[in-house]
Design a protein around this motif. Structure first.
Motif, mmCIF file in Angstrom:
data_model
loop_
_atom_site.group_PDB
_atom_site.id
_atom_site.type_symbol
_atom_site.label_atom_id
_atom_site.label_comp_id
_atom_site.label_asym_id
_atom_site.label_seq_id
_atom_site.Cartn_x
_atom_site.Cartn_y
_atom_site.Cartn_z
ATOM 1 N N LYS A 23 0.822 -1.218 0.000
ATOM 2 C CA LYS A 23 0.000 0.000 0.000
ATOM 3 C C LYS A 23 0.850 1.260 0.000
ATOM 4 C CE LYS A 23 -4.142 -1.925 2.049
ATOM 5 N NZ LYS A 23 -4.553 -2.440 3.346
ATOM 6 N N ALA A 24 2.058 1.172 0.517
ATOM 7 C CA ALA A 24 2.955 2.336 0.558
ATOM 8 C C ALA A 24 4.063 2.210 -0.487
ATOM 9 C CB ALA A 24 3.552 2.480 1.950
ATOM 10 N N ALA A 27 7.581 1.728 0.740
ATOM 11 C CA ALA A 27 8.357 2.808 1.378
ATOM 12 C C ALA A 27 9.104 2.225 2.574
ATOM 13 C CB ALA A 27 7.432 3.925 1.815
ATOM 14 N N LYS A 59 5.072 -3.147 -9.318
ATOM 15 C CA LYS A 59 4.971 -1.691 -9.485
ATOM 16 C C LYS A 59 6.132 -0.944 -8.851
ATOM 17 C CE LYS A 59 2.165 2.399 -8.711
ATOM 18 N NZ LYS A 59 0.882 3.004 -8.431
ATOM 19 N N ALA A 63 9.555 2.875 -3.246
ATOM 20 C CA ALA A 63 9.393 4.278 -3.676
ATOM 21 C C ALA A 63 10.110 5.244 -2.741
ATOM 22 C CB ALA A 63 7.915 4.630 -3.776
ATOM 23 N N GLY A 64 11.049 4.727 -1.964
ATOM 24 C CA GLY A 64 11.880 5.627 -1.162
ATOM 25 C C GLY A 64 11.792 5.349 0.310
ATOM 26 N N ALA A 65 12.557 6.141 1.064
ATOM 27 C CA ALA A 65 12.397 6.123 2.517
ATOM 28 C C ALA A 65 10.980 6.601 2.801
ATOM 29 C CB ALA A 65 13.419 7.043 3.150
ATOM 30 N N ASP A 66 10.451 6.224 3.971
ATOM 31 C CA ASP A 66 9.063 6.564 4.286
ATOM 32 C C ASP A 66 8.961 8.042 4.651
ATOM 33 O OD1 ASP A 66 6.543 6.929 5.524
ATOM 34 O OD2 ASP A 66 6.396 4.762 5.787
ATOM 35 N N ILE A 67 8.408 8.808 3.726
ATOM 36 C CA ILE A 67 8.344 10.272 3.897
ATOM 37 C C ILE A 67 7.496 10.623 5.118
ATOM 38 C CG2 ILE A 67 7.574 12.436 2.820
ATOM 39 C CD1 ILE A 67 8.093 10.997 0.059
ATOM 40 N N LYS A 68 6.414 9.852 5.309
ATOM 41 C CA LYS A 68 5.505 10.166 6.418
ATOM 42 C C LYS A 68 6.197 9.940 7.770
ATOM 43 C CE LYS A 68 1.783 9.022 3.276
ATOM 44 N NZ LYS A 68 0.968 7.920 2.719
ATOM 45 N N PHE A 84 19.248 6.270 9.615
ATOM 46 C CA PHE A 84 19.718 5.571 8.405
ATOM 47 C C PHE A 84 21.041 4.830 8.582
ATOM 48 C CE2 PHE A 84 17.325 8.432 5.144
ATOM 49 C CZ PHE A 84 16.205 7.642 5.273
ATOM 50 N N GLY A 108 15.452 6.320 -1.384
ATOM 51 C CA GLY A 108 16.010 5.205 -0.628
ATOM 52 C C GLY A 108 15.867 3.878 -1.358
ATOM 53 N N GLU A 131 15.026 13.246 -3.982
ATOM 54 C CA GLU A 131 14.965 13.882 -2.661
ATOM 55 C C GLU A 131 14.962 15.402 -2.752
ATOM 56 O OE1 GLU A 131 16.974 11.338 -3.486
ATOM 57 O OE2 GLU A 131 16.980 9.843 -1.881
ATOM 58 N N LEU A 134 11.900 17.134 -2.269
ATOM 59 C CA LEU A 134 11.364 17.171 -0.899
ATOM 60 C C LEU A 134 12.172 18.126 -0.030
ATOM 61 C CD1 LEU A 134 11.093 13.285 -0.455
ATOM 62 C CD2 LEU A 134 9.181 14.835 -0.902
ATOM 63 N N THR A 137 18.296 15.630 0.486
ATOM 64 C CA THR A 137 19.271 14.975 -0.397
ATOM 65 C C THR A 137 19.174 13.461 -0.154
ATOM 66 O OG1 THR A 137 20.963 14.890 1.326
ATOM 67 C CG2 THR A 137 20.917 16.892 -0.063
ATOM 68 N N GLY A 139 20.257 10.106 1.557
ATOM 69 C CA GLY A 139 20.798 9.962 2.909
ATOM 70 C C GLY A 139 21.238 8.550 3.229
HETATM 71 C C1 HXC Z 1 5.706 7.189 2.149
HETATM 72 C C2 HXC Z 1 4.799 6.716 0.113
HETATM 73 C C3 HXC Z 1 6.043 6.909 -0.529
HETATM 74 C C4 HXC Z 1 7.160 7.259 0.299
HETATM 75 C C5 HXC Z 1 4.600 6.395 -2.042
HETATM 76 N N1 HXC Z 1 3.946 6.395 -0.867
HETATM 77 N N2 HXC Z 1 5.894 6.709 -1.862
HETATM 78 N N3 HXC Z 1 4.631 6.850 1.437
HETATM 79 N N4 HXC Z 1 6.926 7.392 1.626
HETATM 80 N N5 HXC Z 1 8.371 7.403 -0.193
HETATM 81 C C6 HXC Z 1 2.527 6.113 -0.636
HETATM 82 C C7 HXC Z 1 1.640 7.262 -1.083
HETATM 83 O O1 HXC Z 1 1.589 8.260 -0.109
HETATM 84 C C8 HXC Z 1 0.325 6.555 -1.276
HETATM 85 O O2 HXC Z 1 -0.257 6.361 -0.012
HETATM 86 C C9 HXC Z 1 0.747 5.173 -1.803
HETATM 87 O O3 HXC Z 1 2.115 5.011 -1.424
HETATM 88 C C10 HXC Z 1 0.651 5.080 -3.310
HETATM 89 O O4 HXC Z 1 1.387 6.144 -3.875
HETATM 90 P P1 HXC Z 1 0.786 7.119 -5.007
HETATM 91 O O5 HXC Z 1 1.603 8.354 -4.984
HETATM 92 O O6 HXC Z 1 -0.694 7.257 -4.850
HETATM 93 O O7 HXC Z 1 1.081 6.249 -6.321
HETATM 94 P P2 HXC Z 1 1.342 6.778 -7.806
HETATM 95 O O8 HXC Z 1 0.384 7.906 -8.124
HETATM 96 O O9 HXC Z 1 1.317 5.581 -8.671
HETATM 97 O O10 HXC Z 1 2.823 7.416 -7.789
HETATM 98 C C11 HXC Z 1 3.937 6.589 -7.560
HETATM 99 C C12 HXC Z 1 5.199 7.452 -7.224
HETATM 100 C C13 HXC Z 1 4.830 8.412 -6.051
HETATM 101 C C14 HXC Z 1 5.606 8.252 -8.447
HETATM 102 C C15 HXC Z 1 6.323 6.496 -6.853
HETATM 103 O O11 HXC Z 1 4.248 7.640 -4.966
HETATM 104 C C16 HXC Z 1 6.003 9.159 -5.499
HETATM 105 O O12 HXC Z 1 6.496 10.133 -6.092
HETATM 106 N N6 HXC Z 1 6.467 8.749 -4.307
HETATM 107 C C17 HXC Z 1 7.539 9.422 -3.601
HETATM 108 C C18 HXC Z 1 8.838 9.173 -4.276
HETATM 109 C C19 HXC Z 1 9.963 9.885 -3.533
HETATM 110 O O13 HXC Z 1 9.971 11.108 -3.408
HETATM 111 N N7 HXC Z 1 10.888 9.101 -3.016
HETATM 112 C C20 HXC Z 1 11.979 9.609 -2.232
HETATM 113 C C21 HXC Z 1 11.600 9.582 -0.790
HETATM 114 S S1 HXC Z 1 12.792 10.365 0.188
HETATM 115 P P3 HXC Z 1 -1.794 6.802 0.290
HETATM 116 O O14 HXC Z 1 -1.947 6.534 1.757
HETATM 117 O O15 HXC Z 1 -1.900 8.231 -0.104
HETATM 118 O O16 HXC Z 1 -2.587 5.884 -0.589
HETATM 119 C C22 HXC Z 1 14.005 9.296 0.358
HETATM 120 C C23 HXC Z 1 15.101 9.921 1.117
HETATM 121 C C24 HXC Z 1 16.240 9.108 1.559
HETATM 122 O O17 HXC Z 1 13.997 8.196 -0.068
HETATM 123 C C25 HXC Z 1 17.204 9.947 2.312
HETATM 124 C C26 HXC Z 1 16.907 11.377 2.537
HETATM 125 C C27 HXC Z 1 16.390 11.796 3.850
#
Ligand code: HXC
Length: 257
Positions: A23-24, A27, A59, A63-68, A84, A108, A131, A134, A137, A139
């Motif tokens: 679902k996430a 993440a 799919k 999709a990365g570290a958990d932003i929430k 991390f 991530g 990143e 957001l 960078t 991490g």
């Molecule tokens: C938490 C995430 C998430 C993430 C997706 N979800 N990526 N939750 N952290 N990284 C959740 C969404 O909130 C959503 O939850 C569900 O997963 C489905 O995602 P959608 O966005 O609805 O799907 P879609 O429209 O198909 O888009 C897919 C996507 C997009 C392009 C991959 O989800 C996206 O851009 N995600 C973030 C990618 C990102 O920025 N990654 C880097 C994270 S930072 P709900 O509850 O709304 O259904 C990182 C940093 C590391 O990794 C070190 C630095 C600190």
């Protein structure tokens, strides 16, 4: 250990670890990290396992570290918990492991894929370090491993624009070892893992250590490191067995000693 965020299956000499927060989009939260540390440590400690595969869903690899989970954290919390740093326990895995990537490997997710010894990508794979979008960078080593893998120009462009790189470009750039059709990703990754699992265990660790040393040392020092490990394997039973099996025209029987 009971896992909530990953699935762990044993397939002969191969351990298959699947990220399982669909679902996430897989993440990477602290629960996944805790479980991956345990799963990789168990894999490393089990002499009957010789290679591992880490994969995600069709799919999203992740999709990365958990932003929430990160959203509300401040500097003091991040610094005090060394946020991390636990990923270094995953990269400390001594035995070989492969990342099998389908769909999104972002932030991530891309960083964890790059922690693997190599990546096999589905033709649907999308890699990126978004990143900057957001306000942060990479991490988990992304700025360093991506630059080592694909060079400064492409790494800098990806980190500064956050754009995604498709599988074909990733293969051309040297980020992935091989692209396969999405439908056969797992089969191909497991087949490759079985090939590695059929090799002499000590030689597998030594090969991994010396290729990794190419990133840590200068050329002259790396060559000496290689030669010493090579010499060291002549103290192993598997070197005697491997060479005897070649001469006898038979399959080697490894003992890992
Ligand atoms: C938490 C995430 C998430 C993430 C997706 N979800 N990526 N939750 N952290 N990284 C959740 C969404 O909130 C959503 O939850 C569900 O997963 C489905 O995602 P959608 O966005 O609805 O799907 P879609 O429209 O198909 O888009 C897919 C996507 C997009 C392009 C991959 O989800 C996206 O851009 N995600 C973030 C990618 C990102 O920025 N990654 C880097 C994270 S930072 P709900 O509850 O709304 O259904 C990182 C940093 C590391 O990794 C070190 C630095 C600190």
């Amino acid at each position: 250990m009971n896992y909530e965020n990953i699935l762990v299956e044993q397939r002969g000499a191969v351990t298959l670890i699947t990220l399982n927060r669909p679902k996430a989009l897989n993440a990477l939260n602290s629960g996944i990290l805790r479980e991956l540390i345990a799963a990789f440590a168990a894999y490393d400690a089990d002499d009957s396992k010789r290679c591992a595969v880490l994969t995600g869903s069709e799919k999203a690899f992740a999709a990365g570290a958990d932003i929430k989970e990160m959203q509300e954290q401040g500097f003091a919390q991040m610094y005090a918990s060394n946020f991390f740093a636990g990923w270094e326990r995953v990269t400390a895995t001594r035995k070989p492991w492969i990342a099998a990537v389908s769909g999104y490997a972002l932030g991530g997710g891309c960083e964890v894929a790059m922690m693997a010894d190599f990546i096999i990508a589905a033709d649907t794979a999308q890699f990126g370090q978004p990143e900057i979008k957001l306000g942060v960078t990479p991490g988990m080593g992304g700025s360093q491993r991506l630059t080592h893998a694909i060079g400064k120009a492409k790494a800098m462009e990806m980190c500064l624009t956050g754009r995604m790189m498709g599988a074909e470009e990733a293969e051309r750039a040297g980020l992935v070892a091989r692209i396969v059709p999405a439908a056969s990703l797992l089969d191909e990754a497991l087949k490759t893992a079985e090939t590695i699992a059929g090799m002499a265990p000590l030689a597998a660790i030594a090969n991994k250590e010396m290729v990794n040393a190419a990133f840590e040392t200068g050329l002259a020092q790396g060559i000496v490191f290689e030669r010493r490990l090579f010499h060291g394997l002549f103290g192993s039973a598997d070197q005697k067995e491997g060479m005897a099996a070649f001469v006898d025209k038979r399959k080697a029987e490894w003992t890992g000693s």
